[in-house]
Scaffold this motif. Structure first.
Motif, mmCIF file in Angstrom:
data_model
loop_
_atom_site.group_PDB
_atom_site.id
_atom_site.type_symbol
_atom_site.label_atom_id
_atom_site.label_comp_id
_atom_site.label_asym_id
_atom_site.label_seq_id
_atom_site.Cartn_x
_atom_site.Cartn_y
_atom_site.Cartn_z
ATOM 1 N N GLY A 115 0.846 -1.183 0.000
ATOM 2 C CA GLY A 115 0.000 0.000 0.000
ATOM 3 C C GLY A 115 0.883 1.235 0.000
ATOM 4 N N HIS A 116 0.262 2.400 0.078
ATOM 5 C CA HIS A 116 1.020 3.650 0.007
ATOM 6 C C HIS A 116 1.359 4.135 1.413
ATOM 7 C CE1 HIS A 116 2.569 6.878 -2.500
ATOM 8 N NE2 HIS A 116 2.195 7.720 -1.561
ATOM 9 N N ASN A 117 2.648 4.210 1.700
ATOM 10 C CA ASN A 117 3.153 4.642 3.011
ATOM 11 C C ASN A 117 2.736 3.677 4.120
ATOM 12 O OD1 ASN A 117 4.647 6.385 4.691
ATOM 13 N ND2 ASN A 117 2.830 7.559 5.250
ATOM 14 N N ILE A 118 2.571 2.406 3.786
ATOM 15 C CA ILE A 118 2.142 1.468 4.829
ATOM 16 C C ILE A 118 3.286 1.038 5.738
ATOM 17 C CG2 ILE A 118 0.232 0.537 3.456
ATOM 18 C CD1 ILE A 118 1.960 -2.054 3.243
ATOM 19 N N ILE A 119 4.533 1.064 5.247
ATOM 20 C CA ILE A 119 5.640 0.561 6.065
ATOM 21 C C ILE A 119 5.794 1.376 7.339
ATOM 22 C CG2 ILE A 119 8.120 0.148 6.172
ATOM 23 C CD1 ILE A 119 6.714 -1.810 4.349
ATOM 24 N N SER A 120 5.806 2.699 7.206
ATOM 25 C CA SER A 120 6.037 3.537 8.386
ATOM 26 C C SER A 120 4.759 3.886 9.127
ATOM 27 C CB SER A 120 6.751 4.835 7.982
ATOM 28 O OG SER A 120 5.950 5.595 7.099
ATOM 29 N N ASN A 143 6.471 -10.684 3.614
ATOM 30 C CA ASN A 143 6.411 -10.121 2.265
ATOM 31 C C ASN A 143 5.545 -8.867 2.282
ATOM 32 O OD1 ASN A 143 7.837 -12.378 1.029
ATOM 33 N ND2 ASN A 143 5.972 -13.555 1.406
ATOM 34 N N ARG A 144 6.167 -7.721 2.205
ATOM 35 C CA ARG A 144 5.399 -6.477 2.172
ATOM 36 C C ARG A 144 6.132 -5.418 1.361
ATOM 37 N NH1 ARG A 144 5.824 -3.558 8.074
ATOM 38 N NH2 ARG A 144 8.038 -3.880 8.458
ATOM 39 N N GLY A 145 5.337 -4.584 0.709
ATOM 40 C CA GLY A 145 5.905 -3.543 -0.137
ATOM 41 C C GLY A 145 5.207 -2.217 0.092
ATOM 42 N N ASP A 146 5.777 -1.178 -0.470
ATOM 43 C CA ASP A 146 5.241 0.168 -0.265
ATOM 44 C C ASP A 146 5.300 0.938 -1.576
ATOM 45 O OD1 ASP A 146 4.693 2.833 0.659
ATOM 46 O OD2 ASP A 146 5.335 2.209 2.652
ATOM 47 N N THR A 147 4.154 1.390 -2.056
ATOM 48 C CA THR A 147 4.133 2.149 -3.301
ATOM 49 C C THR A 147 4.814 3.510 -3.136
ATOM 50 O OG1 THR A 147 1.916 3.003 -2.798
ATOM 51 C CG2 THR A 147 2.057 1.022 -4.140
ATOM 52 N N LEU A 148 4.918 4.006 -1.909
ATOM 53 C CA LEU A 148 5.679 5.236 -1.675
ATOM 54 C C LEU A 148 7.143 5.005 -2.031
ATOM 55 C CD1 LEU A 148 5.999 8.117 -0.539
ATOM 56 C CD2 LEU A 148 6.217 7.102 1.739
ATOM 57 N N LYS A 163 5.523 12.906 -12.296
ATOM 58 C CA LYS A 163 5.290 14.288 -11.899
ATOM 59 C C LYS A 163 4.956 14.340 -10.411
ATOM 60 C CE LYS A 163 3.488 15.511 -16.466
ATOM 61 N NZ LYS A 163 2.284 15.962 -17.230
ATOM 62 N N THR A 164 5.626 15.241 -9.701
ATOM 63 C CA THR A 164 5.395 15.382 -8.270
ATOM 64 C C THR A 164 5.196 16.855 -7.921
ATOM 65 O OG1 THR A 164 7.747 15.674 -7.735
ATOM 66 C CG2 THR A 164 6.913 13.415 -7.795
ATOM 67 N N ARG A 175 2.609 12.578 -1.771
ATOM 68 C CA ARG A 175 1.268 12.311 -1.256
ATOM 69 C C ARG A 175 0.438 11.670 -2.354
ATOM 70 N NH1 ARG A 175 -1.024 17.769 0.966
ATOM 71 N NH2 ARG A 175 -2.900 16.453 1.056
ATOM 72 N N LEU A 176 -0.276 10.623 -1.998
ATOM 73 C CA LEU A 176 -0.944 9.783 -2.990
ATOM 74 C C LEU A 176 -1.910 10.572 -3.866
ATOM 75 C CD1 LEU A 176 -1.409 6.955 -4.136
ATOM 76 C CD2 LEU A 176 -3.145 6.609 -2.371
ATOM 77 N N GLU A 177 -2.767 11.399 -3.232
ATOM 78 C CA GLU A 177 -3.772 12.099 -4.029
ATOM 79 C C GLU A 177 -3.142 13.096 -4.997
ATOM 80 O OE1 GLU A 177 -3.617 14.318 -0.029
ATOM 81 O OE2 GLU A 177 -3.402 12.277 -0.793
ATOM 82 N N LYS A 178 -2.011 13.702 -4.614
ATOM 83 C CA LYS A 178 -1.337 14.656 -5.506
ATOM 84 C C LYS A 178 -0.627 13.939 -6.651
ATOM 85 C CE LYS A 178 -2.491 18.508 -3.566
ATOM 86 N NZ LYS A 178 -3.364 19.460 -4.294
ATOM 87 N N LEU A 179 0.002 12.791 -6.340
ATOM 88 C CA LEU A 179 0.604 12.002 -7.418
ATOM 89 C C LEU A 179 -0.456 11.585 -8.429
ATOM 90 C CD1 LEU A 179 3.046 9.578 -5.532
ATOM 91 C CD2 LEU A 179 3.653 11.559 -6.934
ATOM 92 N N ALA A 180 -1.612 11.185 -7.918
ATOM 93 C CA ALA A 180 -2.702 10.759 -8.798
ATOM 94 C C ALA A 180 -3.174 11.906 -9.673
ATOM 95 C CB ALA A 180 -3.853 10.213 -7.962
ATOM 96 N N GLU A 181 -3.331 13.057 -9.065
ATOM 97 C CA GLU A 181 -3.825 14.228 -9.793
ATOM 98 C C GLU A 181 -2.871 14.628 -10.919
ATOM 99 O OE1 GLU A 181 -4.430 18.974 -8.843
ATOM 100 O OE2 GLU A 181 -4.762 17.530 -7.220
#
Length: 508
Positions: A115-120, A143-148, A163-164, A175-181
């Motif tokens: 997920g996004h920022n799930i590790i921390s 087994n875990r990953g982070d889209t961040l 684009k960021t 931030r997920l919503e800004k990356l998406a936008e």
């Protein structure tokens, strides 16, 4: 069609009672481990990142013993009235998560949780919510990953690929919503767990398509064992690091495993290791500062080929030959390893001395779960359907920390089940934790009230479309806090109602 991944993945996300805070004044950073899960969304995807019919999206009611930060309510736009009327209690939701994640893992032993920022954040919240409901905390390992991490890695390799937005200091924000936008990814409603899960899946596809050649390397370290193997088999490698928003690749060489399994002490090859080899232990502790890194293999570290180092500062000026020479000196060097181990012992002693004794609670360390013993008793606790039967089982727990956690849980879920003495014990303990205005690692009632005042001031001076809705959320939450403050101050208090009945009791 080429497969994105070798195994199925669970994309998941949480909405919580807050963003966390420092455990004690001298702590370097905040921790979210005292926050409650309010919503979970999870979707299992296949090898091509296509959603399957295996998913969950559930909400729960707040625990009486946990005070949410008002900013969290404003972020999710889920007011206290709505939360109190959620279908599930907190324990019911945590049990559902535990059982569902466990079932998915049994179906696929190599399942990856991502997920996004799930590790921390999310993973820490999950493990402490499991722990505080007497479940094994580390259900999302190994087994875990982070889209961040994936997004940051794509930016580090080629900043033009994604684009960021920029922070006030001019650093990229992820931030997920800004990356998406900015990258034309779907967003239905930011800060809703289910919407964020779908956006995280889309972001992962975007990262794969932007750099398919690097994809296998970026995702390889979602598996702890593969990360350990890579570190042990490469004298030099590049490691993605971030600090205060700055992202860079560092050329490292592993010296030794630390006292924590899967944590490795590594040396930054930008520096000459000879002074460290010649130094005594006390000199080493001074010289090593800012030259070493902990590489934690169960946190999806981004590890790339050491050959990439000369593409980045300052390694481009150092050159490959000198970097290789330094790596040979450092890699698994026994003399350096002994110095690291001595330094770790000293640092742990210093940490123990500076930790605030006021902030040591039975719920403070999830790794204590393995020390409780009586796993058969804990299993029986969860198997019982009535809280009366669960209480009887809880009273047979020998570890006082486990028994306290169980009684606090019952106080939140079914307070009338407790004996009069245990009810008074928990009521008094929560009064001292939540009402008395002193430093705590979790949000207290006075803190939350102060935060409400701050939020009121911000909103009153704004002209947003949802201004009235936000003011209502804050007013309702303030009423809730005043009720709880009065309740915990009442030495003759009786067990509260729960859920919708409590909502009626507070708001009429």
């Amino acid at each position: 069609m080429n497969k994105f991944i070798s195994n199925k993945q669970v994309f998941w996300d949480l909405e919580t009672s807050g963003a966390g805070k420092k455990e004690h004044p001298k702590a370097f950073a905040t921790t979210p481990k005292w926050e409650q899960i309010m919503q979970i969304a999870a979707v299992v995807v296949d090898e091509n990142l296509q959603p399957t019919n295996q998913n969950m999206n559930e909400f729960c009611r707040p625990r009486t013993s946990i005070i949410a930060q008002p900013g969290a309510l404003l972020t999710t736009q889920q007011g206290i009235r709505e939360s109190l009327q959620a279908k599930h209690s907190s324990y019911e939701l945590i049990s559902m998560i535990n059982n569902q994640f466990d079932e998915w893992k049994k179906e696929n032993d190599e399942l990856i949780f991502i997920g996004h920022n799930i590790i921390s954040f999310d993973s820490t919240v999950l493990e402490y919510n499991l722990f505080n409901n007497l479940y094994f905390p580390y259900i999302d390992r190994k087994n875990r990953g982070d889209t961040l991490n994936l997004a940051r890695a794509l930016y580090a390799i080629n900043s033009s690929s994604i684009k960021t937005p920029l922070t006030a200091k001019g650093n990229p924000s992820f931030r997920l919503e800004k990356l998406a936008e900015l990258n034309n990814l779907p967003v239905e409603f930011a800060h809703d767990a289910y919407s964020d899960v779908k956006t995280s899946i889309a972001l992962t596809k975007f990262i794969h398509d932007s750099d398919p050649e690097s994809w296998e390397q970026l995702t390889m370290t979602m598996n702890k064992d593969k990360a350990i193997e890579f570190i042990n088999n490469n004298k030099g490698f590049c490691y993605l690091t971030t600090f205060a928003g700055r992202i860079k690749l560092e050329a490292l060489s592993m010296v030794c495993e630390s006292s924590y399994s899967g944590w490795f002490n590594a040396f930054n090859l930008a520096y000459d290791p000879k002074p460290l080899l010649e130094a005594n232990i006390e000199e080493f502790k001074t010289l090593i500062k800012k030259k070493n890194r902990y590489v934690i293999t169960n946190q999806h570290p981004i590890l790339l080929s050491g050959k990439l180092a000369t593409n980045y500062e300052p390694y481009d000026e150092i050159g490959a030959d000198l970097l290789n020479e330094r790596a040979k000196m450092v890699f698994k060097n026994k003399l350096l390893a002994d110095k690291f181990k001595h330094m770790e012992i000293d640092r742990q002693l210093e940490k123990d001395d500076t930790s605030s004794q006021d902030n040591i609670f039975p719920e403070s360390k999830a790794n204590q779960f393995t020390q409780f013993g009586q796993q058969d008793i804990l299993s029986q606790f969860h198997e019982k359907h009535s809280w009366k039967d669960k209480y009887k089982i809880a009273l047979t727990l020998r570890d006082p920390r486990a028994q306290f956690i169980a009684k606090r849980l019952i106080f939140d879920e079914s307070p009338s089940t407790l004996s009069e003495d245990d009810f008074k014990l928990m009521h008094r303990e929560l009064h001292d934790r939540l009402v008395i205005n002193q430093e705590r690692p979790f949000t207290t009632i006075p803190e939350a009230m102060h935060q409400i005042d701050d939020e009121f001031e911000k909103i009153e001076s704004s002209e947003t479309d949802d201004k009235e809705q936000k003011l209502k959320i804050l007013n309702d939450y303030n009423t809730y806090l005043i009720f709880l403050e009065s309740y915990f101050k009442d030495k003759n208090a009786k067990p509260l109602k729960t859920g919708p009945e409590l909502m009626k009791q507070i708001f009429g």
